[in-house]
Design an enzyme around this catalytic site. Structure first.
Site: not given
Lengths: 382, 382
Positions: A323-325
């Site tokens: 869940a990382c940009a």
């Protein structure tokens, strides 16, 4: 609502919240000030560091507190010259991969469960390697790495260098953000020189983490100023967050065995239900070498992003990969490294359980997921 | 207890505390996750950034959130090559001075109030200068710097470079940690390219700050990872602290004029009382160009450290110079730069007032300080 994304974020535990609250106002003093209420805060801060360190088998003075895992990881890589050779595993979090990209880096292959290939590692370890960074457990698969085996190989290379009179330093770092609180983590047993830990994944607050720095490691500060954290990370100490981190990690440590068992049982139940209800579902990783709360799956032929939005409508929240940009729009390097084809990568979901997850949640979520998969398949069949 | 060290730390305002609490548990989601409760947190986070930015006349997208002022300052200096010429004032906080020491730096002289000498600045500004960093207000004296005058000189040099076809960039940075919330701070009026702000001095929480990055400035990340903060500062966002920062700074902005007047009046009263009661006391700086809450003094011939411990026994808490680890054991470069001799430096105390400070506090503290000075003088006379 059924939240199944505990690898992305955990809520602050009530105990940790209670512990931190007084440090926002009553006990707000700057721990560097000379008067008694401030020196008391200093003592409490150092004592909290000691408690955090104790959980990983270290001393408070071995920890450099940071604003989280990403900063701790960056601190490690900043210590190594830009042209230095570094090795990372193929299943690292973006906070390792993006740091490695600033250096001369190579990637160690993994098997189909995401576990590091020790032969490939031995082959890629050269007399010029200065840093090896392998996570404790993959943030996408939950796969636990054989850190002590890696440490043994690194020690052999260090011994070789020492006998050959070679001065190139070689550090072994691990990002333990995933895994801390779910398995025993002791620096000496793991054999690491540097270890990243993070409160936000163990029911502590966001914005606080630490780097363990072993006695033989020398790191170079990135943040200069008042000389806090033994000059390695200046800035007024984040006292409330550190207090809460200590409370959260001690609590996790205390319930470790029971919680691991409970989560493992829930995962087994979840897995059986999904296997029963969804034809063609595949489970990633391998339970034996996986964190107890991880259940990464793939449903080839379906689009995980569509599934996530449909699941959201039914109150089930989970994630595709990290869940990382940085991972947005890119295919996951981790899933590629374990040999998944495009269709399997596109259909992959990361289910991660947590302390509040109940058996009812698991049963209900399995039903909802099966439902959504059916209707998605029906839609595609039209 | 009478706390008079608000320049070292401020308690979190009740309003800011209330605002942040839900983000620890109910709203704990990772703002990078794709499901609705997480995207709502993302929106609230970005909105809080917008509110913080608005106070300094900027947009949310101009802010890079950091773990505090020291990290923001380090980010500025890390952008400049190691051999680049940088200029800082003689009254900077250690978080500027220690960063400058990593570069080729020179110090701009100040007058006896701590205000920058513009002629000295013009003389030291060369075609090779890449960064000028001057605080909004000195953390030891509260002296406000003429930033817009400095900006004008910098703009002239930029124009000269442009016409001469010189490509060397020149950035103007200011650390506004001291002053924010006590004076109007608008980036365009100040003429800065980069501005450091900090929650912990404006009744916000510790562990959160920001760097304003103007449209013409390019900074280089130090922390690599998930690509948060437009790739300039990775790491899961510290949502609760950012929400609290926004609440605190908006509140400070709202009461700015009234609070400045109130604090200025209290300071005047405090000053008169001290001048009446203590022979030979000297006041540092000059009210006209000083933050309203600052009352730095010196009592030549006395030892400020001894005074602080004696004051502490009577429940009055204040500081000698900067409450930062780096300053321990060293003489303050700021006090030296304004021309104080050793005896005056040794006898200097920093009194700083804050929102909770009342007239009763000021009257009582003046009595206690006068008492302690008398007994200390009596002891020395024996």
């Amino acid at each position: 609502m059924i939240y199944l994304d505990y690898a992305a974020a955990t809520p602050l535990s009530p105990k940790a919240k209670q512990a931190m609250l007084p440090y926002f106002d009553e006990k707000f003093f700057n721990p560097s000030a000379a008067y008694l209420p401030a020196t008391e805060i200093r003592r409490e801060y150092e004592s909290a560091k000691g408690e955090i360190a104790h959980v990983i088998g270290a001393k408070g003075a071995d920890l450099v507190m940071t604003s989280g895992a990403t900063e701790a990881n960056s601190l490690v890589f900043a210590t190594v010259p830009d042209d230095a050779e570094v090795l990372i595993s193929a299943v690292e979090h973006p906070s390792i991969l993006e740091n490695a990209k600033q250096k001369n880096y190579q990637v160690i292959a993994v098997d189909e469960t995401g576990r590091i290939n020790l032969d490939d590692f031995k082959q890629k370890l050269t007399p010029r390697t200065q840093l090896v960074s392998v996570c404790l457990a993959s943030s996408e698969l939950g796969t636990i790495q054989p850190l002590s085996d890696i440490a043994r190989i690194i020690n052999d290379e260090r011994t070789r260098r020492a006998f050959a009179g070679e001065k190139t330093p070689l550090y072994f770092h691990s990002d333990a953000s995933q895994g801390l609180g779910l398995m025993e983590v002791k620096v000496s047993r793991l054999g690491v020189d540097l270890l990243t830990i993070n409160a936000a994944k163990v029911y502590g607050p966001k914005g606080i983490g630490a780097l363990y720095v072993g006695h033989n490691a020398r790191i170079k500060p990135q943040v200069h100023g008042g000389g806090q954290e033994m000059g390695l990370r200046s800035g007024t100490e984040n006292v409330p967050a550190t207090i809460a981190f200590a409370t959260a990690i001690l609590d996790a440590e205390k319930h470790l065995a029971g919680e691991r068992k409970r989560l493992g049982d829930l995962r087994a139940k979840f897995k059986n239900l999904l296997a029963e209800k969804i034809d063609g579902i595949e489970f990633l990783g391998k339970e034996k070498t996986q964190l107890a709360n991880f259940l990464p799956i793939t449903i080839p032929g379906l689009d995980a992003e569509r599934l996530i939005f449909a699941l959201e409508d039914r109150g089930v929240y989970l994630s595709t990969g990290a869940a990382c940009a940085a991972s947005k729009g890119e295919k996951s390097p981790t899933l590629r490294a374990i040999g998944l084809n495009d269709s399997r990568i596109a259909g992959s979901l990361r289910i991660t359980l947590g302390r509040p997850t109940t058996e009812e949640d698991v049963i209900a979520a399995a039903d909802v997921i099966a439902d959504i998969v059916s209707s998605e398949r029906a839609r595609l069949a039209k």
